[in-house]
Design a protein around this motif. Structure first.
Motif, PDB file in Angstrom:
ATOM      1  N   SER A   1       8.420  58.938   3.596  1.00  0.00           N
ATOM      2  CA  SER A   1       7.770  58.587   4.862  1.00  0.00           C
ATOM      3  C   SER A   1       6.453  59.352   4.984  1.00  0.00           C
ATOM      4  CB  SER A   1       8.676  58.928   6.046  1.00  0.00           C
ATOM      5  OG  SER A   1       8.799  60.338   6.180  1.00  0.00           O
ATOM      6  N   GLY A   2       5.646  58.990   5.976  1.00  0.00           N
ATOM      7  CA  GLY A   2       4.369  59.668   6.158  1.00  0.00           C
ATOM      8  C   GLY A   2       4.534  61.150   6.392  1.00  0.00           C
ATOM      9  N   GLY A   3       5.485  61.522   7.242  1.00  0.00           N
ATOM     10  CA  GLY A   3       5.714  62.938   7.493  1.00  0.00           C
ATOM     11  C   GLY A   3       6.206  63.671   6.254  1.00  0.00           C
ATOM     12  N   GLN A   4       7.051  63.033   5.471  1.00  0.00           N
ATOM     13  CA  GLN A   4       7.550  63.652   4.239  1.00  0.00           C
ATOM     14  C   GLN A   4       6.433  63.820   3.224  1.00  0.00           C
ATOM     15  OE1 GLN A   4      10.606  60.781   3.394  1.00  0.00           O
ATOM     16  NE2 GLN A   4      12.212  61.971   4.419  1.00  0.00           N
ATOM     17  N   GLN A   5       5.546  62.843   3.124  1.00  0.00           N
ATOM     18  CA  GLN A   5       4.402  62.960   2.218  1.00  0.00           C
ATOM     19  C   GLN A   5       3.510  64.129   2.620  1.00  0.00           C
ATOM     20  OE1 GLN A   5       2.745  59.033   2.670  1.00  0.00           O
ATOM     21  NE2 GLN A   5       3.993  58.151   1.039  1.00  0.00           N
ATOM     22  N   GLN A   6       3.318  64.286   3.910  1.00  0.00           N
ATOM     23  CA  GLN A   6       2.489  65.393   4.373  1.00  0.00           C
ATOM     24  C   GLN A   6       3.130  66.731   4.036  1.00  0.00           C
ATOM     25  OE1 GLN A   6      -0.501  65.909   4.811  1.00  0.00           O
ATOM     26  NE2 GLN A   6      -1.007  65.493   6.943  1.00  0.00           N
ATOM     27  N   ARG A   7       4.440  66.811   4.158  1.00  0.00           N
ATOM     28  CA  ARG A   7       5.128  68.060   3.823  1.00  0.00           C
ATOM     29  C   ARG A   7       4.992  68.374   2.337  1.00  0.00           C
ATOM     30  NH1 ARG A   7      10.595  69.077   7.272  1.00  0.00           N
ATOM     31  NH2 ARG A   7      10.108  67.884   9.149  1.00  0.00           N
ATOM     32  N   VAL A   8       5.034  67.349   1.492  1.00  0.00           N
ATOM     33  CA  VAL A   8       4.878  67.556   0.052  1.00  0.00           C
ATOM     34  C   VAL A   8       3.502  68.134  -0.260  1.00  0.00           C
ATOM     35  CG1 VAL A   8       4.681  66.381  -2.181  1.00  0.00           C
ATOM     36  CG2 VAL A   8       6.580  65.835  -0.652  1.00  0.00           C
ATOM     37  N   PHE A   9       2.484  67.619   0.407  1.00  0.00           N
ATOM     38  CA  PHE A   9       1.145  68.142   0.159  1.00  0.00           C
ATOM     39  C   PHE A   9       0.987  69.559   0.706  1.00  0.00           C
ATOM     40  CE2 PHE A   9      -2.449  65.637  -1.597  1.00  0.00           C
ATOM     41  CZ  PHE A   9      -1.670  64.748  -2.305  1.00  0.00           C
ATOM     42  N   LEU A  10       1.673  69.869   1.774  1.00  0.00           N
ATOM     43  CA  LEU A  10       1.679  71.244   2.249  1.00  0.00           C
ATOM     44  C   LEU A  10       2.346  72.161   1.231  1.00  0.00           C
ATOM     45  CD1 LEU A  10       2.599  70.603   5.974  1.00  0.00           C
ATOM     46  CD2 LEU A  10       0.473  71.626   5.165  1.00  0.00           C
ATOM     47  N   ALA A  11       3.430  71.677   0.625  1.00  0.00           N
ATOM     48  CA  ALA A  11       4.116  72.460  -0.407  1.00  0.00           C
ATOM     49  C   ALA A  11       3.202  72.671  -1.609  1.00  0.00           C
ATOM     50  CB  ALA A  11       5.404  71.758  -0.825  1.00  0.00           C
ATOM     51  N   ARG A  12       2.428  71.659  -1.965  1.00  0.00           N
ATOM     52  CA  ARG A  12       1.487  71.814  -3.079  1.00  0.00           C
ATOM     53  C   ARG A  12       0.454  72.894  -2.765  1.00  0.00           C
ATOM     54  NH1 ARG A  12      -3.155  67.641  -5.081  1.00  0.00           N
ATOM     55  NH2 ARG A  12      -3.977  68.339  -3.062  1.00  0.00           N
ATOM     56  N   ALA A  13      -0.024  72.914  -1.510  1.00  0.00           N
ATOM     57  CA  ALA A  13      -0.976  73.952  -1.112  1.00  0.00           C
ATOM     58  C   ALA A  13      -0.339  75.336  -1.214  1.00  0.00           C
ATOM     59  CB  ALA A  13      -1.474  73.688   0.305  1.00  0.00           C
ATOM     60  N   LEU A  14       0.929  75.448  -0.815  1.00  0.00           N
ATOM     61  CA  LEU A  14       1.628  76.727  -0.943  1.00  0.00           C
ATOM     62  C   LEU A  14       1.717  77.159  -2.402  1.00  0.00           C
ATOM     63  CD1 LEU A  14       4.600  76.311   1.563  1.00  0.00           C
ATOM     64  CD2 LEU A  14       2.548  77.707   1.855  1.00  0.00           C
ATOM     65  N   ALA A  15       1.945  76.201  -3.295  1.00  0.00           N
ATOM     66  CA  ALA A  15       2.068  76.511  -4.717  1.00  0.00           C
ATOM     67  C   ALA A  15       0.764  77.054  -5.296  1.00  0.00           C
ATOM     68  CB  ALA A  15       2.506  75.268  -5.499  1.00  0.00           C
ATOM     69  N   GLN A  16      -0.343  76.775  -4.633  1.00  0.00           N
ATOM     70  CA  GLN A  16      -1.619  77.301  -5.101  1.00  0.00           C
ATOM     71  C   GLN A  16      -1.752  78.801  -4.853  1.00  0.00           C
ATOM     72  OE1 GLN A  16      -3.722  73.863  -3.003  1.00  0.00           O
ATOM     73  NE2 GLN A  16      -5.135  74.283  -4.673  1.00  0.00           N
ATOM     74  N   GLN A  17      -0.893  79.355  -3.991  1.00  0.00           N
ATOM     75  CA  GLN A  17      -0.917  80.786  -3.679  1.00  0.00           C
ATOM     76  C   GLN A  17      -2.330  81.220  -3.296  1.00  0.00           C
ATOM     77  OE1 GLN A  17       0.970  83.053  -6.806  1.00  0.00           O
ATOM     78  NE2 GLN A  17       2.703  81.662  -6.922  1.00  0.00           N
ATOM     79  N   ALA A  18      -2.918  80.481  -2.367  1.00  0.00           N
ATOM     80  CA  ALA A  18      -4.305  80.690  -1.982  1.00  0.00           C
ATOM     81  C   ALA A  18      -4.439  81.797  -0.939  1.00  0.00           C
ATOM     82  CB  ALA A  18      -4.878  79.384  -1.429  1.00  0.00           C
ATOM     83  N   GLN A  19      -5.668  82.184  -0.685  1.00  0.00           N
ATOM     84  CA  GLN A  19      -5.989  83.115   0.393  1.00  0.00           C
ATOM     85  C   GLN A  19      -6.561  82.394   1.602  1.00  0.00           C
ATOM     86  OE1 GLN A  19      -5.496  86.385   0.794  1.00  0.00           O
ATOM     87  NE2 GLN A  19      -4.393  86.521  -1.137  1.00  0.00           N
ATOM     88  N   ILE A  20      -7.180  81.246   1.359  1.00  0.00           N
ATOM     89  CA  ILE A  20      -7.763  80.457   2.442  1.00  0.00           C
ATOM     90  C   ILE A  20      -7.357  78.995   2.239  1.00  0.00           C
ATOM     91  CG2 ILE A  20      -9.954  80.255   1.173  1.00  0.00           C
ATOM     92  CD1 ILE A  20     -11.356  80.126   3.930  1.00  0.00           C
ATOM     93  N   TYR A  21      -6.844  78.391   3.309  1.00  0.00           N
ATOM     94  CA  TYR A  21      -6.370  77.013   3.244  1.00  0.00           C
ATOM     95  C   TYR A  21      -7.233  76.136   4.136  1.00  0.00           C
ATOM     96  CZ  TYR A  21      -2.133  78.712   0.968  1.00  0.00           C
ATOM     97  OH  TYR A  21      -1.249  79.297   0.095  1.00  0.00           O
ATOM     98  N   PHE A  22      -7.670  75.005   3.583  1.00  0.00           N
ATOM     99  CA  PHE A  22      -8.381  73.988   4.350  1.00  0.00           C
ATOM    100  C   PHE A  22      -7.450  72.793   4.512  1.00  0.00           C
ATOM    101  CE2 PHE A  22     -11.727  76.378   2.140  1.00  0.00           C
ATOM    102  CZ  PHE A  22     -12.546  76.715   3.208  1.00  0.00           C
TER     103      PHE A  22
END
Length: 300
Positions: free
Chosen positions: A174-195
């Motif tokens: 679903s749309g909400g689930q897809q958004q959560r997956v992309f949030l998880a991908r951002a977490l996997a980047q182990q970044a200091q700043i998130y856009f």
């Protein structure tokens, strides 16, 4: 969309202007500095589509470790600002620095969640593979993710409540689930700043709550999160800082002092008539919060 701009003017300051903090403490105060290095600093930034300016002379400095909303009417250049500072769009003039250095020297510090509508969700891959893509910035494109990256990706999916969907094709989510997956991908980047470009758009209440929880966790870890946001009613509740943009920078600062009727009027102009009820609600919520705080202190 193809862009056509004037030649980029290299007006970046020397690399010593904002020395990056040592020992991995990005944005921390270095010896001899009077203030910490900003998470994002923009100077004289102008961006144009087909020679028509979309952003004009933006000067902006955002502190590290905050949740920051970028708000403004449609067509104000909010998404353009994010893409320009990450090097995804050419800049007509000016410069942007992330933790004191040009973006291309700080790729490993950046996490990005694009608008959901801009993603090809029919691409044949599953949720776990999408999240593991976040590790490529650290591994490099010549090295494939291994067991450690797979385990880390599964943990990121757990953080957004999507571990049970790891093997699901992204087109089946679903749309909400897809958004959560992309949030998880951002977490996997182990970044200091998130856009994040409108992460709350079109999601259900449960997903919105999960996103807010995630943002708070990132802040608690000292991360900086910069979000293009459209819901004025939740700005005070979700964010510490706010940037008001309408092709030009109208105001930027802590929510308490910057998210005001006057600044909203400057940003939205005549459209604020429609939003006046929201502005009134914002003021009422702030007053009630202050009252509850006073009563709470008095009860102790």
């Amino acid at each position: 969309m193809q862009t056509q701009t004037a030649p980029t003017l290299d007006r970046q300051p020397s690399a010593n202007t904002h020395p990056q903090a040592q020992n991995g403490q990005v944005g921390a105060q270095s010896p001899g500095q009077s203030a910490p290095v900003p998470a994002l600093e923009v100077h004289d930034l102008t961006v144009a589509y087909h020679r028509k300016p979309v952003l004009w002379d933006i000067d902006l400095s955002l502190p590290a470790g905050n949740l920051i909303a970028i708000i403004g009417p449609n067509g104000a250049g909010k998404s353009t600002l994010l893409k320009a500072v990450m090097g995804l769009l050419p800049i007509a003039s000016g410069w942007a620095r992330i933790h004191g250095k040009p973006w291309h020297e700080q790729r490993q510090l950046i996490g990005y969640v694009p608008q959901r509508e801009s993603v090809d969700w029919d691409f044949p891959t599953d949720a776990l593979d999408v999240v593991m893509m976040g590790a490529y910035g650290r591994l490099g494109w010549m090295r494939r993710p291994g067991k450690a990256e797979r385990k880390a990706a599964l943990h990121c999916l757990e953080q957004v409540g999507m571990a049970s969907f790891a093997d699901r094709q992204i087109s089946q989510l679903s749309g909400g689930q897809q958004q959560r997956v992309f949030l998880a991908r951002a977490l996997a980047q182990q970044a200091q700043i998130y856009f994040m470009d409108e992460p709350f758009a079109g999601v259900d209440a449960a997903t919105e709550s999960a996103i807010v929880t995630l943002l708070q966790e990132l802040k608690a870890q000292g991360k900086t999160v910069i979000v293009v946001h459209h819901d004025l009613e939740t700005v005070r509740e979700y964010f510490d800082w706010v940037v008001l943009l309408n092709m030009r920078l109208l105001a930027a600062g802590p929510v308490e002092t910057t998210f005001t009727r006057e600044n909203l009027q400057k940003t939205y102009g005549g459209k604020l008539t429609v939003l006046s009820a929201v502005a009134d609600a914002v003021a009422l919520v702030a007053a009630r919060q202050a009252q509850f705080a006073r009563e709470g202190k008095g009860a102790k």
